[in-house]
Design a protein around this motif. Sequence first.
Motif, PDB file in Angstrom:
ATOM      1  N   VAL A  62      40.892  11.474   3.050  1.00 10.59           N
ATOM      2  CA  VAL A  62      41.146  12.148   4.172  1.00 10.59           C
ATOM      3  C   VAL A  62      41.132  13.436   4.691  1.00 10.59           C
ATOM      4  CG1 VAL A  62      43.481  11.655   5.234  1.00 10.59           C
ATOM      5  CG2 VAL A  62      41.887   9.931   4.124  1.00 10.59           C
ATOM      6  N   SER A  63      40.953  14.358   5.602  1.00  9.79           N
ATOM      7  CA  SER A  63      40.664  15.597   5.464  1.00  9.79           C
ATOM      8  C   SER A  63      42.264  15.837   6.288  1.00  9.79           C
ATOM      9  CB  SER A  63      39.625  16.492   5.846  1.00  9.79           C
ATOM     10  OG  SER A  63      38.570  16.362   5.092  1.00  9.79           O
ATOM     11  N   GLN A  84      47.315  23.064  -3.606  1.00 12.57           N
ATOM     12  CA  GLN A  84      46.510  22.746  -5.010  1.00 12.57           C
ATOM     13  C   GLN A  84      47.419  22.230  -6.586  1.00 12.57           C
ATOM     14  OE1 GLN A  84      43.534  25.720  -6.588  1.00 12.57           O
ATOM     15  NE2 GLN A  84      42.309  24.340  -4.894  1.00 12.57           N
ATOM     16  N   LYS A  85      49.009  22.711  -5.746  1.00 13.38           N
ATOM     17  CA  LYS A  85      49.931  22.415  -6.911  1.00 13.38           C
ATOM     18  C   LYS A  85      50.693  21.594  -6.356  1.00 13.38           C
ATOM     19  CE  LYS A  85      50.388  26.745  -9.556  1.00 13.38           C
ATOM     20  NZ  LYS A  85      50.859  28.027  -9.262  1.00 13.38           N
ATOM     21  N   VAL A  86      50.649  21.099  -5.082  1.00  6.71           N
ATOM     22  CA  VAL A  86      51.876  19.995  -4.487  1.00  6.71           C
ATOM     23  C   VAL A  86      51.339  18.464  -4.478  1.00  6.71           C
ATOM     24  CG1 VAL A  86      51.539  18.821  -2.328  1.00  6.71           C
ATOM     25  CG2 VAL A  86      51.881  21.304  -2.292  1.00  6.71           C
ATOM     26  N   GLU A  92      41.270  16.884  -3.827  1.00  8.32           N
ATOM     27  CA  GLU A  92      39.903  17.109  -3.968  1.00  8.32           C
ATOM     28  C   GLU A  92      39.435  18.866  -4.031  1.00  8.32           C
ATOM     29  OE1 GLU A  92      36.471  14.776  -2.537  1.00  8.32           O
ATOM     30  OE2 GLU A  92      37.152  13.998  -3.719  1.00  8.32           O
ATOM     31  N   GLU A  93      39.944  18.622  -2.445  1.00 10.91           N
ATOM     32  CA  GLU A  93      39.597  20.536  -2.308  1.00 10.91           C
ATOM     33  C   GLU A  93      40.560  21.060  -1.205  1.00 10.91           C
ATOM     34  OE1 GLU A  93      34.779  21.935  -0.976  1.00 10.91           O
ATOM     35  OE2 GLU A  93      35.727  20.363  -0.878  1.00 10.91           O
ATOM     36  N   VAL A  94      40.571  22.581  -1.316  1.00 10.63           N
ATOM     37  CA  VAL A  94      41.318  22.953  -0.487  1.00 10.63           C
ATOM     38  C   VAL A  94      40.093  24.233   0.227  1.00 10.63           C
ATOM     39  CG1 VAL A  94      43.457  24.347   0.139  1.00 10.63           C
ATOM     40  CG2 VAL A  94      43.330  22.839  -1.535  1.00 10.63           C
ATOM     41  N   THR A  95      40.372  24.231   1.462  1.00 11.08           N
ATOM     42  CA  THR A  95      38.981  25.324   1.750  1.00 11.08           C
ATOM     43  C   THR A  95      39.747  25.754   3.063  1.00 11.08           C
ATOM     44  OG1 THR A  95      37.170  23.481   1.423  1.00 11.08           O
ATOM     45  CG2 THR A  95      37.553  25.129   2.947  1.00 11.08           C
ATOM     46  N   ILE A  96      39.170  27.329   2.971  1.00 11.47           N
ATOM     47  CA  ILE A  96      40.151  27.828   3.497  1.00 11.47           C
ATOM     48  C   ILE A  96      38.713  28.080   5.174  1.00 11.47           C
ATOM     49  CG2 ILE A  96      40.595  30.429   4.840  1.00 11.47           C
ATOM     50  CD1 ILE A  96      42.195  29.014   2.678  1.00 11.47           C
ATOM     51  N   PHE A  97      39.334  27.775   6.275  1.00 11.46           N
ATOM     52  CA  PHE A  97      38.091  28.063   7.430  1.00 11.46           C
ATOM     53  C   PHE A  97      38.401  28.812   8.351  1.00 11.46           C
ATOM     54  CE2 PHE A  97      40.713  24.236   8.927  1.00 11.46           C
ATOM     55  CZ  PHE A  97      41.255  25.177   9.945  1.00 11.46           C
ATOM     56  N   ASP A  98      39.755  29.548   8.393  1.00 13.19           N
ATOM     57  CA  ASP A  98      40.348  30.419   9.350  1.00 13.19           C
ATOM     58  C   ASP A  98      41.133  31.438   9.033  1.00 13.19           C
ATOM     59  OD1 ASP A  98      39.276  32.335  11.878  1.00 13.19           O
ATOM     60  OD2 ASP A  98      41.141  31.191  12.522  1.00 13.19           O
ATOM     61  N   LEU A 118      41.785  15.016   0.363  1.00 16.51           N
ATOM     62  CA  LEU A 118      42.875  13.847  -0.086  1.00 16.51           C
ATOM     63  C   LEU A 118      41.856  12.974  -0.755  1.00 16.51           C
ATOM     64  CD1 LEU A 118      46.272  14.005   1.667  1.00 16.51           C
ATOM     65  CD2 LEU A 118      45.753  15.656  -0.187  1.00 16.51           C
ATOM     66  N   GLN A 119      41.524  12.607  -2.661  1.00 18.35           N
ATOM     67  CA  GLN A 119      41.269  11.265  -2.389  1.00 18.35           C
ATOM     68  C   GLN A 119      41.711  10.505  -3.076  1.00 18.35           C
ATOM     69  OE1 GLN A 119      37.543  10.457  -1.831  1.00 18.35           O
ATOM     70  NE2 GLN A 119      38.778   8.253  -2.541  1.00 18.35           N
ATOM     71  N   PRO A 120      42.068   9.467  -2.678  1.00 22.40           N
ATOM     72  CA  PRO A 120      43.004   8.500  -3.084  1.00 22.40           C
ATOM     73  C   PRO A 120      42.064   7.868  -3.824  1.00 22.40           C
ATOM     74  CG  PRO A 120      43.425   7.763  -0.700  1.00 22.40           C
ATOM     75  CD  PRO A 120      41.693   8.993  -1.129  1.00 22.40           C
ATOM     76  N   LYS A 121      43.466   7.652  -5.365  1.00 24.25           N
ATOM     77  CA  LYS A 121      42.678   6.910  -6.417  1.00 24.25           C
ATOM     78  C   LYS A 121      43.024   5.710  -6.670  1.00 24.25           C
ATOM     79  CE  LYS A 121      41.199  10.994  -8.322  1.00 24.25           C
ATOM     80  NZ  LYS A 121      41.444  11.565  -7.434  1.00 24.25           N
TER      81      LYS A 121
END
Length: 153
Positions: A62-63, A84-86, A92-98, A118-121
């Motif tokens: 989920v994004s 990322q620390k949350v 799974e990934e944190v990306t800046i897009f603007d 987010l990638q739930p396991k």
Amino acid sequence: GRSAIIKQGQKIIAQFGEIHPNITKQFDLSGTALGFEIFIDALPSKQKDKKAAFTPAIYQSVSRDFAFWVDAKVTSDQIIKIIQKVDRELIEEVTIFDVYSGDKAPTGQKSIAIEVTLQPKRQTLTDNDLMSFQNKVIAEVEKVCGGRIRDAG
């Protein structure tokens, strides 16, 4: 006569050297030509360096997008590390897009927009799980760097 080998113990791992000038002339090559051979089977293997086998995700990722007003001195990298620390296991990934710092930005501030994947396991994420996560991200960015969520308008 201009060659060398790389060994580990008695095992030859690779050999390399300069091609003899008589041979380079036969192929009409100018300058120096070099050759090498690596014996892949002889390379040392380190079990601890091997990556685990790929396991596909069972649950759908989920994004979520966020846009924060932050002080102009705050870097994108700082925001990424805060988020990322949350939840290191879930994110799974944190990306800046603007990044926006134009005339509509408050004085001394800029907007940084982020996509968090987010990638739930363990289970599919519920709406409550997502809302809780979003609230944690917003609270953490506010606490650590004074960022505030940007209004949609």
